[in-house]
Enzyme design. Structure first.
Site, PDB file in Angstrom:
ATOM      1  N   THR A 290     -69.165 -86.196   9.817  1.00 51.31           N
ATOM      2  CA  THR A 290     -69.148 -87.828  10.220  1.00 51.31           C
ATOM      3  C   THR A 290     -68.685 -87.819  11.750  1.00 51.31           C
ATOM      4  OG1 THR A 290     -66.717 -87.568   9.845  1.00 51.31           O
ATOM      5  CG2 THR A 290     -67.948 -88.453   8.038  1.00 51.31           C
TER       6      THR A 290
ATOM      7  N   ALA B  66     -60.184 -85.067   8.830  1.00 51.18           N
ATOM      8  CA  ALA B  66     -59.715 -85.549   7.301  1.00 51.18           C
ATOM      9  C   ALA B  66     -60.952 -86.322   6.531  1.00 51.18           C
ATOM     10  CB  ALA B  66     -58.571 -86.109   7.370  1.00 51.18           C
TER      11      ALA B  66
ATOM     12  N   TYR C 286     -56.449 -90.274  -1.493  1.00 47.83           N
ATOM     13  CA  TYR C 286     -56.245 -90.143   0.056  1.00 47.83           C
ATOM     14  C   TYR C 286     -54.731 -89.865   0.495  1.00 47.83           C
ATOM     15  CZ  TYR C 286     -56.135 -90.805   5.179  1.00 47.83           C
ATOM     16  OH  TYR C 286     -55.938 -90.996   6.407  1.00 47.83           O
TER      17      TYR C 286
ATOM     18  N   LYS D  40     -52.931 -86.568   1.782  1.00 47.08           N
ATOM     19  CA  LYS D  40     -52.116 -86.507   2.892  1.00 47.08           C
ATOM     20  C   LYS D  40     -50.584 -86.052   2.960  1.00 47.08           C
ATOM     21  CE  LYS D  40     -54.940 -87.556   6.734  1.00 47.08           C
ATOM     22  NZ  LYS D  40     -55.067 -86.795   7.759  1.00 47.08           N
TER      23      LYS D  40
ATOM     24  N   VAL E  86     -66.462-110.609   1.219  1.00 47.93           N
ATOM     25  CA  VAL E  86     -65.270-109.919   1.586  1.00 47.93           C
ATOM     26  C   VAL E  86     -64.622-109.697   0.154  1.00 47.93           C
ATOM     27  CG1 VAL E  86     -62.990-110.404   2.597  1.00 47.93           C
ATOM     28  CG2 VAL E  86     -64.964-111.617   3.363  1.00 47.93           C
TER      29      VAL E  86
ATOM     30  N   ASP F 135     -56.097-100.020  -2.656  1.00 54.08           N
ATOM     31  CA  ASP F 135     -55.989-100.741  -1.393  1.00 54.08           C
ATOM     32  C   ASP F 135     -54.486-101.359  -1.373  1.00 54.08           C
ATOM     33  OD1 ASP F 135     -56.691-102.660   0.580  1.00 54.08           O
ATOM     34  OD2 ASP F 135     -57.483-103.834  -0.552  1.00 54.08           O
TER      35      ASP F 135
END
Length: 319
Positions: free
Chosen positions: A36, A79, A146, A150, A202, A275
């Site tokens: 990326t 990451a 994620y 971490k 959105v 989220d």
């Protein structure tokens, strides 16, 4: 001259850190597999005789070990940061975040490297009950792969610091904005509006409350924390003392672009699994050492829009 290694050196934060370290007189080894990261982000760095780039994967232990020879400090920023689609490829977070961090620590042990700075995330707090959330807040159930990966990386670093007399400094970021930004809501919204300026889809209801930090303020804090941390293992939250709603950010973006699109909300108080509808970190611990951000969230959003408007190639590069 101090020699440091930066993982994720061609990424958004990593490349900005590389430039800052070179400007401060360090010898820098960059490490990235360019999955990326962008080679164009390293144009200035490549012009410096004190920079060398290793194209390699953190899962390649021999290559990583060779790159770390004669290094004093590691800045581990590499990451997989794809929270939204983490449930579609759960192995990716394990490999690129947790296993990769283990490999970094093993390479450090083999090369007798004693200091590491680690880019963690406010996502480790899950849906925190204490807002603003301090570093010693009770840990809730993890809400994203994620964040879990971490947190596992943080645990490994703490254990290696105790077991092998290393020094580790963990930085739990809010979302970072600014030049070379290529992942997140501002990137997505600007891209969508360039494709169709009449409407904007959105995720969620637009009322999610988030905190953001400008990338140069983030780098200031990381370098400041590394300079001032004395303990074997330290954790610092990094963010501003404010938050905004997604709808606020949309307004700022549209004002910068001179657009008034029709907003189409998907509904609900969050955009995807994991989220967090409200993120605000208590950053008094690093503030007490003397660091504070220079830009507000709005200023960070506006600078990010300016960067994206002037560097349209990043949208094609990320497709």
């Amino acid at each position: 001259m101090q020699r440091v290694l930066v993982t994720g050196a061609a990424g958004f934060i990593g490349s900005n850190l590389v430039d800052r370290l070179l400007a401060d007189g360090y010898e820098v080894v960059g490490y990235d597999n360019f999955s990326t990261g962008q080679r164009r982000f390293l144009v200035d760095a490549n012009a410096s005789p004190r920079f060398s780039m290793v194209e390699g994967d953190l899962l390649d232990q021999p290559a990583l070990g060779a790159a770390m020879k004669a290094v004093d400090t590691v800045f581990h920023l590499s990451a997989n940061a794809d929270i939204r689609f983490g449930t579609l490829h759960p192995r990716r977070d394990l490999d690129q975040n947790t296993i990769a961090t283990f490999n970094v620590l093993e390479a450090m042990r083999a090369n007798e490297v004693k200091r590491i700075a680690f880019s963690s995330t406010g996502s480790v707090y899950g849906e925190a009950k204490v807002i603003p959330t301090p570093e010693d807040a009770p840990f809730p159930v993890q809400t994203s792969l994620y964040g879990a990966s971490k947190l596992a990386g943080e645990g490994l670093i703490a254990a290696y610091c105790e077991g092998y007399e290393m020094q580790g400094v963990v930085f739990r970021f809010v979302s970072i904005l600014g030049e070379r930004y290529t992942h997140g809501h501002v990137f997505d919204f600007v891209h969508k509006l360039q494709q169709d300026p009449t409407k904007l889809s959105v995720l969620g209801n637009g009322q999610q409350r988030k905190s953001y930090l400008y990338v140069q303020d983030c780098i200031d804090a990381v370098l400041f924390g590394m300079k001032n941390s004395q303990d074997r293992f330290s954790i610092y939250n990094l963010g501003t003392d404010e938050y905004c709603q997604v709808s606020d950010s949309i307004d700022w973006i549209c004002q910068k672009l001179g657009l008034a699109p029709c907003l189409q909300y998907s509904g609900g108080d969050r955009g995807w699994i994991g989220d967090n509808p409200f993120i605000l970190l208590d950053c008094q611990k690093i503030r007490a050492l003397g660091w504070k951000p220079t830009l507000t969230i709005r200023e960070g959003v506006e600078r990010t829009v300016d960067y994206l408007r002037g560097n349209g190639w990043v949208f094609e590069a990320r497709n």
